[in-house]
Each structure stands twice: as structure tokens, then as C-alpha cells.
Design a protein around this motif. Structure first.
Motif, PDB file in Angstrom:
ATOM      1  N   LYS A 170       0.840  -1.208   0.000  1.00 23.58           N
ATOM      2  CA  LYS A 170       0.000   0.000   0.000  1.00 23.58           C
ATOM      3  C   LYS A 170       0.874   1.257   0.000  1.00 23.58           C
ATOM      4  O   LYS A 170       0.668   2.176  -0.804  1.00 23.58           O
ATOM      5  CB  LYS A 170      -0.894  -0.015   1.240  1.00 23.58           C
ATOM      6  N   GLY A 171       1.844   1.303   0.891  1.00 26.05           N
ATOM      7  CA  GLY A 171       2.718   2.463   0.985  1.00 26.05           C
ATOM      8  C   GLY A 171       3.570   2.663  -0.243  1.00 26.05           C
ATOM      9  O   GLY A 171       3.843   3.797  -0.652  1.00 26.05           O
ATOM     10  N   VAL A 177      12.137   7.085   3.813  1.00 26.06           N
ATOM     11  CA  VAL A 177      11.793   6.856   5.222  1.00 26.06           C
ATOM     12  C   VAL A 177      10.830   5.681   5.335  1.00 26.06           C
ATOM     13  O   VAL A 177      10.972   4.826   6.213  1.00 26.06           O
ATOM     14  CB  VAL A 177      11.168   8.123   5.850  1.00 26.06           C
ATOM     15  N   PHE A 178       9.873   5.641   4.438  1.00 24.31           N
ATOM     16  CA  PHE A 178       8.920   4.528   4.413  1.00 24.31           C
ATOM     17  C   PHE A 178       9.667   3.194   4.286  1.00 24.31           C
ATOM     18  O   PHE A 178       9.406   2.250   5.036  1.00 24.31           O
ATOM     19  CB  PHE A 178       7.936   4.710   3.255  1.00 24.31           C
ATOM     20  N   SER A 179      10.600   3.117   3.351  1.00 30.87           N
ATOM     21  CA  SER A 179      11.363   1.886   3.133  1.00 30.87           C
ATOM     22  C   SER A 179      12.133   1.487   4.380  1.00 30.87           C
ATOM     23  O   SER A 179      12.165   0.311   4.770  1.00 30.87           O
ATOM     24  CB  SER A 179      12.348   2.055   1.970  1.00 30.87           C
ATOM     25  N   GLN A 180      12.744   2.466   5.034  1.00 31.70           N
ATOM     26  CA  GLN A 180      13.505   2.177   6.254  1.00 31.70           C
ATOM     27  C   GLN A 180      12.591   1.686   7.371  1.00 31.70           C
ATOM     28  O   GLN A 180      12.942   0.763   8.112  1.00 31.70           O
ATOM     29  CB  GLN A 180      14.270   3.425   6.697  1.00 31.70           C
ATOM     30  N   GLU A 181      11.423   2.314   7.503  1.00 35.90           N
ATOM     31  CA  GLU A 181      10.482   1.911   8.550  1.00 35.90           C
ATOM     32  C   GLU A 181       9.956   0.497   8.307  1.00 35.90           C
ATOM     33  O   GLU A 181       9.878  -0.313   9.233  1.00 35.90           O
ATOM     34  CB  GLU A 181       9.306   2.892   8.628  1.00 35.90           C
ATOM     35  N   ILE A 182       9.602   0.207   7.065  1.00 37.52           N
ATOM     36  CA  ILE A 182       9.116  -1.133   6.731  1.00 37.52           C
ATOM     37  C   ILE A 182      10.204  -2.161   7.014  1.00 37.52           C
ATOM     38  O   ILE A 182       9.961  -3.217   7.605  1.00 37.52           O
ATOM     39  CB  ILE A 182       8.668  -1.190   5.246  1.00 37.52           C
TER      40      ILE A 182
END
Length: 198
Positions: free
Chosen positions: A76-77, A89-94
Motif C-alpha cells: 500500500k505504501g 523513510v517509508f522503506s527504512q520503517e518497513i
């Protein structure tokens, strides 16, 4: 799990000069949303060590369920943020969430070995190997879909469209095989735990 390899795949995406509609968000909101939606109350490492084999099995299943939720957020993200600066940032958080689940499963495996439940521990190890492949393949697949979309928008007649389509189909077939293997291993675990419980 080689999470750096996953991040490297995701970082390989190229920036796009087009305007794309997407849900507005900030770096902070991406991190907060993932933290909130993927939060789970889990037993500590000490608590895991005190658990019986069946409880460890149930803890493992809870981790697998959490991993499915992370994949859902990942896909989704990716679609919402692939053209935005928040993507990194999204990739790092996931990746962080995948790493947390993987570390917990590794601890469960260790606890099972300490309790001499090596058959279950070996099945978990096999699942972990498959999950690593699945994560890398999912990252590559999402990236390839992004490249296909960008190429279609630039020029639908571009010869690369067919190449990306073929590549995506091969990756999807590989992903399906990995999922089937994981499901077979989970089924083996279910039978093994049933025998232990009798």
C-alpha cells in the motif's frame, strides 16, 4: 534476513519528473502511521524462554500474522509514496518492522532448540529462508511495476513495456512458488505441533 539488500533494491528506483496524485503525507506521519498500525504487544525474550513448546508455536504464528500485515502496508505504501521524497523513510520503517519480526522468530527458534523441539525449529529456519527470498522478490517486483508504469506513461509503445511485463510475470510466478512452499512448511508445523499435543 538480508534487509540491506531489500533496501538497496528499493533505493534503486529512479525519480520521476511527472506529477502524480497521491495522499499527502510527511516523513513524520509515515513513520508514525507504520509504528501505530504495526504495533503489537509481544512477550519479551525472557517471557519466550519461559514458554512451553505450544506457546512458542503460537507466538511464531502471531509473528507470521504480523509479517502479513507488514507486507500489506509495504504494498500500500509503495503505491502511495513511490514518487515522493517520503519513500526512503517509508522503506527504512518497513525494513525495521520486518527486522523486528524476523529477530523475534529467530529467538523463538532458539527457544525451541533449547527445549529440544528441533523438528519445529528446523521448520521455522526453512520458513525464515523462504521469507527472506520473498521479501527480496517482493521489493524487486514492486520496483519493476514502478518502472513499467513510468515507461507506459512516457511512451506506451516503448519496447521496454513488454520486457517489464515478462519480468513481472516471472517474478510473480516465483513469488507464488515461495508462498506455496511457506504454506506447506506451516502445514508441516501444524501437524508436528498436533502430534506433540497428543
Amino acid at each position: 534476513m538480508d534487509l540491506d539488500a531489500c533496501l538497496d533494491i528499493l533505493k534503486a528506483r529512479s525519480k520521476c519528473d511527472h506529477e502524480h496524485e497521491a495522499v499527502p503525507c510527511s516523513v513524520e506521519s509515515v513513520a508514525h502511521t507504520l509504528e501505530h498500525s504495526l504495533k503489537v504487544e509481544e512477550p519479551s525474550a525472557d517471557d519466550l524462554a519461559e514458554m512451553a513448546i505450544v506457546q512458542l508455536y503460537n507466538a511464531f504464528l502471531a509473528c507470521q500474522t504480523k509479517r502479513v500485515e507488514i507486507y500489506a502496508e509495504f504494498e500500500k505504501g509503495f503505491v502511495e509514496l513511490m514518487w515522493k521524497e517520503e519513500f526512503a523513510v517509508f522503506s527504512q520503517e518497513i525494513t525495521k518492522h520486518f527486522a523486528t519480526v524476523s529477530a523475534r522468530i529467530n529467538r523463538i527458534e532458539q527457544c525451541l532448540r533449547e527445549k529440544m523441539a528441533n523438528d519445529l525449529a528446523n521448520l521455522i529456519r526453512k520458513i525464515q529462508v523462504q521469507e527472506k527470498e520473498k521479501l527480496l522478490l517482493t521489493s524487486a517486483l514492486l520496483l519493476e511495476r514502478m518502472r513499467l508504469e513510468r515507461t507506459r506513461q512516457d511512451n506506451a509503445e516503448d519496447v521496454s513495456v513488454g520486457i517489464y511485463d515478462t519480468s513481472i510475470k516471472k517474478m510473480q510466478a516465483s513469488n507464488t512458488k515461495i508462498i506455496e512452499t511457506i504454506n506447506d512448511l506451516l502445514e508441516e508445523m501444524r501437524y508436528a505441533i498436533t502430534e506433540l499435543s497428543e
